[in-house]
Design a protein around this motif. Structure first.
Motif, PDB file in Angstrom:
ATOM      1  N   HIS A 143      39.681  86.142   2.768  1.00 19.86           N
ATOM      2  CA  HIS A 143      38.359  85.902   2.217  1.00 19.86           C
ATOM      3  C   HIS A 143      37.405  86.372   3.261  1.00 19.86           C
TER       4      HIS A 143
ATOM      5  N   GLU B  41      31.829  76.753  -3.388  1.00 17.65           N
ATOM      6  CA  GLU B  41      33.182  76.833  -3.009  1.00 17.65           C
ATOM      7  C   GLU B  41      33.806  77.946  -4.030  1.00 17.65           C
TER       8      GLU B  41
ATOM      9  N   ALA C  69      32.859  81.174  -2.442  1.00 16.96           N
ATOM     10  CA  ALA C  69      33.662  81.739  -1.314  1.00 16.96           C
ATOM     11  C   ALA C  69      35.049  82.320  -1.875  1.00 16.96           C
TER      12      ALA C  69
END
Length: 230
Positions: free
Chosen positions: A124, A215, A218
């Motif tokens: 990520h 979230e 992400a």
């Protein structure tokens, strides 16, 4: 024999046993039991019976020693006599000597199974960034080592993705830069460049989480690697 002399053994016994029971709860009973014995001996001596007083003192010290030998001051299940690591914090796992059991950290090993397409999808990126994080570098290091030792002939296809923030055109280029960054890092770690057969950007398409939350965005800022071990 006076009433004090008659009751002295019972008084001393009660004092010693009280000390022992307290010791099982983790208090400093060697000291408590010893004090009980000294006090009991002092009471006996006060009655002008020196022999009885010293006998009571000896009994008290014996009781203290018994508590110390058979007690468990830190409550770890190992008696004081055998405890080589006294004072262990409550709840600590100990061995037969009462010493903390070493914690063994087992590092997860990446294994490339034969005839299986493995997808690595936990890489990520920060917002609007194509920089490989230190966490991802560690993951890629393990992957590169596994590929070199277990699957030197495997082929890899990399795809970059973004969240939904920004224009489609900008996100397309950003996703491509992310895939290229991961590919370059793998090559720098010894993965043959010829084994990387595809490096593409998917932009903000194919999200794996909800772009309406921080979230979720992400999770969508990622690079996936499909590994085909032929």
């Amino acid at each position: 024999m006076s009433m004090m002399k008659k009751t002295l053994p019972m008084l001393l016994l009660a004092t010693a046993l009280t000390g022992c029971s307290t010791f099982e709860r983790g208090d400093n009973i060697p000291l408590c039991a010893a004090i009980g014995g000294v006090v009991g001996g002092g009471l006996g001596a006060t009655e002008s019976a020196a022999v009885a007083g010293w006998g009571a003192l000896g009994f008290g010290l014996t009781a203290a020693a018994y508590c110390w030998v058979h007690g468990d001051e830190d409550g770890d299940g190992v008696t004081n006599k055998n405890d080589k690591c006294p004072g262990t914090p409550k709840g600590t796992e100990v061995d037969a000597d009462g010493c903390p059991v070493p914690v063994v950290v087992v590092e997860e090993v990446v294994v490339v199974e034969p005839d299986v397409v493995l997808v690595v999808n936990n890489l990520h990126f920060a917002f609007d960034s194509d920089v490989v994080s230190e966490t991802d570098k560690a993951e890629l290091d393990r992957l590169a080592a596994a590929l070199k030792s277990e699957a030197p002939d495997a082929t890899l296809a990399l795809a970059g993705f973004t969240d939904s923030v920004g224009t489609d055109a900008y996100n397309q280029k950003l996703s491509e830069r992310r895939a290229v960054a991961v590919a370059n890092y793998l090559v720098a770690q010894g993965v043959p460049q010829a084994s990387i057969v595809g490096v593409i950007g998917e932009g903000e398409s194919n999200p794996v989480a909800d772009n309406a939350t921080a979230e979720g965005r992400a999770e969508n800022r990622r690079v996936e690697i499909a590994i085909d071990r032929q």
